[in-house]
Design a protein around this motif. Structure first.
Motif, PDB file in Angstrom:
ATOM      1  N   LEU A  47      -8.841 -14.923  -6.075  1.00  0.00           N
ATOM      2  CA  LEU A  47      -8.453 -13.919  -5.473  1.00  0.00           C
ATOM      3  C   LEU A  47      -7.046 -13.354  -5.551  1.00  0.00           C
ATOM      4  O   LEU A  47      -7.369 -11.354  -6.220  1.00  0.00           O
ATOM      5  CB  LEU A  47      -8.611 -13.891  -3.737  1.00  0.00           C
ATOM      6  CG  LEU A  47      -9.405 -14.128  -3.443  1.00  0.00           C
ATOM      7  CD1 LEU A  47      -9.619 -15.177  -1.816  1.00  0.00           C
ATOM      8  CD2 LEU A  47     -10.565 -13.294  -3.415  1.00  0.00           C
ATOM      9  N   GLY A  48      -6.287 -13.636  -5.690  1.00  0.00           N
ATOM     10  CA  GLY A  48      -4.796 -13.448  -6.334  1.00  0.00           C
ATOM     11  C   GLY A  48      -5.174 -12.237  -7.675  1.00  0.00           C
ATOM     12  O   GLY A  48      -4.485 -11.140  -8.541  1.00  0.00           O
ATOM     13  N   LEU A  50      -7.990 -11.027  -8.697  1.00  0.00           N
ATOM     14  CA  LEU A  50      -9.038  -9.863  -7.975  1.00  0.00           C
ATOM     15  C   LEU A  50      -7.474  -8.481  -7.693  1.00  0.00           C
ATOM     16  O   LEU A  50      -7.245  -7.447  -8.270  1.00  0.00           O
ATOM     17  CB  LEU A  50     -10.325 -10.182  -7.234  1.00  0.00           C
ATOM     18  CG  LEU A  50     -10.297  -8.472  -6.499  1.00  0.00           C
ATOM     19  CD1 LEU A  50     -11.120  -7.775  -7.613  1.00  0.00           C
ATOM     20  CD2 LEU A  50     -11.385  -8.995  -5.729  1.00  0.00           C
ATOM     21  N   GLU A  51      -6.479  -9.205  -6.630  1.00  0.00           N
ATOM     22  CA  GLU A  51      -5.080  -8.206  -6.435  1.00  0.00           C
ATOM     23  C   GLU A  51      -4.717  -8.001  -7.611  1.00  0.00           C
ATOM     24  O   GLU A  51      -4.495  -6.225  -7.775  1.00  0.00           O
ATOM     25  CB  GLU A  51      -4.572  -8.535  -5.736  1.00  0.00           C
ATOM     26  CG  GLU A  51      -5.445  -8.602  -4.207  1.00  0.00           C
ATOM     27  CD  GLU A  51      -6.389  -7.738  -3.263  1.00  0.00           C
ATOM     28  OE1 GLU A  51      -5.804  -6.535  -3.311  1.00  0.00           O
ATOM     29  OE2 GLU A  51      -7.654  -7.441  -2.722  1.00  0.00           O
ATOM     30  N   LYS A  54      -6.876  -4.546  -9.503  1.00  0.00           N
ATOM     31  CA  LYS A  54      -6.996  -3.701  -8.552  1.00  0.00           C
ATOM     32  C   LYS A  54      -5.475  -3.145  -8.833  1.00  0.00           C
ATOM     33  O   LYS A  54      -5.482  -1.639  -9.458  1.00  0.00           O
ATOM     34  CB  LYS A  54      -7.557  -4.175  -7.286  1.00  0.00           C
ATOM     35  CG  LYS A  54      -8.830  -4.251  -7.463  1.00  0.00           C
ATOM     36  CD  LYS A  54      -9.017  -4.545  -5.435  1.00  0.00           C
ATOM     37  CE  LYS A  54     -10.317  -4.909  -5.006  1.00  0.00           C
ATOM     38  NZ  LYS A  54     -10.247  -5.274  -3.327  1.00  0.00           N
ATOM     39  N   ALA A  55      -4.781  -3.261  -9.059  1.00  0.00           N
ATOM     40  CA  ALA A  55      -3.121  -2.724  -9.151  1.00  0.00           C
ATOM     41  C   ALA A  55      -3.053  -2.770 -10.251  1.00  0.00           C
ATOM     42  O   ALA A  55      -2.591  -1.746 -10.408  1.00  0.00           O
ATOM     43  CB  ALA A  55      -2.069  -3.865  -9.249  1.00  0.00           C
ATOM     44  N   LYS A  58      -5.686   1.252 -10.650  1.00  0.00           N
ATOM     45  CA  LYS A  58      -4.797   2.502  -9.804  1.00  0.00           C
ATOM     46  C   LYS A  58      -3.682   2.885 -10.945  1.00  0.00           C
ATOM     47  O   LYS A  58      -3.263   4.210 -10.413  1.00  0.00           O
ATOM     48  CB  LYS A  58      -4.529   1.518  -8.304  1.00  0.00           C
ATOM     49  CG  LYS A  58      -3.896   2.787  -7.913  1.00  0.00           C
ATOM     50  CD  LYS A  58      -3.273   2.240  -5.634  1.00  0.00           C
ATOM     51  CE  LYS A  58      -2.839   2.858  -5.240  1.00  0.00           C
ATOM     52  NZ  LYS A  58      -2.727   2.244  -4.097  1.00  0.00           N
TER      53      LYS A  58
END
Length: 61
Positions: A47-48, A50-51, A54-55, A58
């Motif tokens: 999950l970390g 993945l974040e 995403k950053a 972006k």
């Protein structure tokens, strides 16, 4: 463990992730030494990451 405890004493917050956190007796040992066990330690790394992905996406969009 000694390097980790040195970091803790320097003020760092220590998190334990991964399935090993759930081994019988090991969770208690980790908590005794100041580690925080996440509610979902098995998925925490994924999950970390993945974040982070995403950053990056972006930022580069």
């Amino acid at each position: 463990m000694n390097l980790t405890l040195d970091a803790k004493h320097a003020g760092d917050e220590i998190w334990a992730i991964g399935g090993g956190c759930l081994l019988p007796g090991f969770k208690k040992l980790l908590e005794k030494n100041g580690f925080k066990i996440l509610d979902n330690p098995v998925e925490a790394n994924a999950l970390g990451l993945l974040e982070m992905a995403k950053a990056i996406v972006k930022k580069n969009s």
